[in-house]
Enzyme design. Structure first.
Site, PDB file in Angstrom:
ATOM      1  N   THR A  18       0.820  -1.211   0.000  1.00 25.18           N
ATOM      2  CA  THR A  18       0.000   0.000   0.000  1.00 25.18           C
ATOM      3  C   THR A  18       0.849   1.255   0.000  1.00 25.18           C
ATOM      4  O   THR A  18       0.579   2.206  -0.747  1.00 25.18           O
ATOM      5  CB  THR A  18      -0.942  -0.005   1.214  1.00 25.18           C
ATOM      6  OG1 THR A  18      -1.867  -1.093   1.081  1.00 25.18           O
ATOM      7  CG2 THR A  18      -1.716   1.302   1.308  1.00 25.18           C
ATOM      8  N   GLU A  57     -15.399  15.659  11.342  1.00 24.38           N
ATOM      9  CA  GLU A  57     -14.678  14.853  12.321  1.00 24.38           C
ATOM     10  C   GLU A  57     -15.521  14.712  13.595  1.00 24.38           C
ATOM     11  O   GLU A  57     -15.954  15.710  14.166  1.00 24.38           O
ATOM     12  CB  GLU A  57     -13.327  15.506  12.654  1.00 24.38           C
ATOM     13  CG  GLU A  57     -12.568  14.897  13.819  1.00 24.38           C
ATOM     14  CD  GLU A  57     -12.340  13.408  13.670  1.00 24.38           C
ATOM     15  OE1 GLU A  57     -12.761  12.658  14.562  1.00 24.38           O
ATOM     16  OE2 GLU A  57     -11.736  12.989  12.653  1.00 24.38           O
ATOM     17  N   HIS A  89      22.795  27.774  10.546  1.00 27.58           N
ATOM     18  CA  HIS A  89      21.988  28.971  10.343  1.00 27.58           C
ATOM     19  C   HIS A  89      22.123  29.444   8.887  1.00 27.58           C
ATOM     20  O   HIS A  89      23.225  29.454   8.341  1.00 27.58           O
ATOM     21  CB  HIS A  89      22.467  30.087  11.274  1.00 27.58           C
ATOM     22  CG  HIS A  89      21.773  31.398  11.062  1.00 27.58           C
ATOM     23  ND1 HIS A  89      20.490  31.633  11.501  1.00 27.58           N
ATOM     24  CD2 HIS A  89      22.178  32.532  10.438  1.00 27.58           C
ATOM     25  CE1 HIS A  89      20.139  32.865  11.171  1.00 27.58           C
ATOM     26  NE2 HIS A  89      21.143  33.432  10.521  1.00 27.58           N
TER      27      HIS A  89
END
Length: 456
Positions: free
Chosen positions: A42, A198, A433
């Site tokens: 899957t 939901e 950074h």
């Protein structure tokens, strides 16, 4: 019928199954890998990979749409779903060719067909019986529905959604978990109006509540609608679309209803119970070493209780192969398995939520570092945060992140949680950074009591 003896017979060639087969072969064992469909399962063919390819295409659409904000004058002339599908299928095809080549190079016997466990050491495939000293069950999962909610026509699951040759103008997504919010995000970016339904109080309800609320704010800003704490009642459909009725009588019209209520373990009619395996709601019950209580039978991945994630199954497969080989590997612990939801913005987490940490550890400390103070996040134009959860005066037990591309930072989060690092330990590490990775360092600095680019 012919007899074929192997050290290990693996039933199912998804992430867990092929990992077990590859590692077992690497350790010098003879292996048979049985699969009714294609190696990769899957995840490769109908899940992780094609879904994320679709989401990347959606991200490109958003980038073009928002390009003027970065001084680039471009217009989105349209969405060519045929080309998106071609791109998506190309990614899958290349990975599939690579995987099959890898399996072949390890001298693993791949047996195509529907396998069924017929004895503690035997899998039957058609008219052939394949025997092994050890059996690994890795039959994966399927897209679930609700009782009485039939899939067909314009009522679809993720399987059908990935095969669509058109983008719906509007859609209802039933389920606000990982699959639901990912499709809602992709379809919205490709031009659809989407409403998520939901039954629980939040989107991605199994994540830390701060992440759920942050995602809800982001989705509201993107114009993705949602009905939370609301149960589905019924759906009717015709050639033009669907009408979804919610508890309380509210109705929503749309072109499709995507049913994304989770995945069930693929264990039915495979002979498991007949051979004495204990199943709980369809899941194969195993001990911490993934062993059943029948013979030398193991189970891995989505058919075992716990997180249904491809990388968890992959880790299970490696673990079982090493366990069979007598290497005594450390068990896979679900709380150290990273979780990423690839919507926009991304949700990434590992370890315990704040609520879970309070249950386990009692008193806890938390810190939220806003990405507004992160240079790379400002460059990308994303908003979100990093939340750290630590046991009081103890290690960091949960890392929770929201923001574009934050899933790429979860690797360090896993190391922090798995190695039980203290904030002071992480604060001493140097983060490049400008990167979003700095946000983890800044959060740790703040939790260690020395915030620089954030408030205490």
């Amino acid at each position: 019928m012919t007899e074929q003896d192997h050290d290990v017979v693996v039933l199912g060639a998804g992430s867990g199954g092929y990992a077990a087969a590859l590692r077992a072969a690497e350790l010098g064992m003879s292996v048979a890998l049985i699969e009714a469909d294609k190696v990769g399962g899957t995840c490769l063919h109908r899940g992780c990979i094609p879904t994320k390819a679709l989401l990347h295409a959606a991200e490109v659409a958003d980038s073009v749409r928002d390009s003027a904000a970065f001084g680039i004058n471009a217009t989105l002339e349209g969405v060519d779903i045929a080309k998106i599908n071609s791109y998506k299928d190309g990614v899958v095809s290349r990975l599939y060719r690579g995987l099959t080549g890898l399996v072949s190079s390890r001298n693993i016997e791949v047996i195509n067909g529907w396998g069924r466990l017929v004895a503690p050491d035997t899998v039957e495939v058609g008219d052939r019986r394949v025997t092994g000293k050890h059996i690994v069950l890795a039959t994966g999962s399927y897209a679930r529905s609700l009782p009485g909610l039939d899939i067909g026509g314009r009522v679809i699951t993720s399987d059908q959604a990935l095969a669509m040759d058109w983008v719906p103008s509007n859609a209802v997504v039933l389920g606000g978990g990982v699959i639901g919010v990912e499709f809602a995000s992709a379809w919205r970016s490709l031009g659809a109006d989407v409403t998520i339904v939901e039954a629980l109080p939040h989107l991605v309800p199994h994540e830390d509540e701060a992440l759920s609320k942050g995602l809800e704010r982001a989705f509201r800003k993107r114009g993705i609608g949602y009905e939370l704490g609301t149960k589905f009642e019924s759906v009717t459909q015709d050639e033009g679309g669907v009408v979804v009725t919610l508890e309380g009588g509210k109705q929503i019209e749309a072109e499709v209803l995507l049913v994304a209520v989770g995945r069930g373990p693929a264990t039915a009619e495979l002979g498991y119970e007949e051979q004495g395996l204990v199943l709980d709601r369809g899941f194969v019950v195993v001990d911490e070493r993934l062993r059943t209580d029948v013979g030398e039978i193991y189970a891995v991945g989505d058919i075992t209780p716990g997180l249904q994630l491809a990388h968890r199954g992959f880790a299970h497969g490696i673990f079982v192969a090493e366990q069979i080989a007598g290497l005594a590997p450390a068990p896979v612990v679900d709380s150290t398995v990273p979780r990423v939801t690839y919507c926009e913005p991304e949700v990434a987490s590992v370890g315990l939520t704040e609520a879970q940490a309070r249950e386990v550890h009692g008193e806890v400390e938390t810190l939220e570092y806003n990405l507004g103070g992160n240079g790379k996040s400002q460059i990308l134009g994303t908003a979100g945060f990093v939340k750290l959860v630590r046991a009081k005066d103890g290690p960091i037990v949960g890392v929770h992140m929201l923001g574009a591309r934050m899933g790429e930072q979860i690797g360090e989060g896993q190391l922090i949680v798995s190695w039980e690092a203290f904030p002071e330990d992480v604060a001493t590490l140097i983060h490049a950074h400008p990167t979003q990775n700095e946000s983890l360092g800044e959060a740790a600095l703040a939790l260690a009591g020395k915030p620089l680019h954030s408030h205490a």
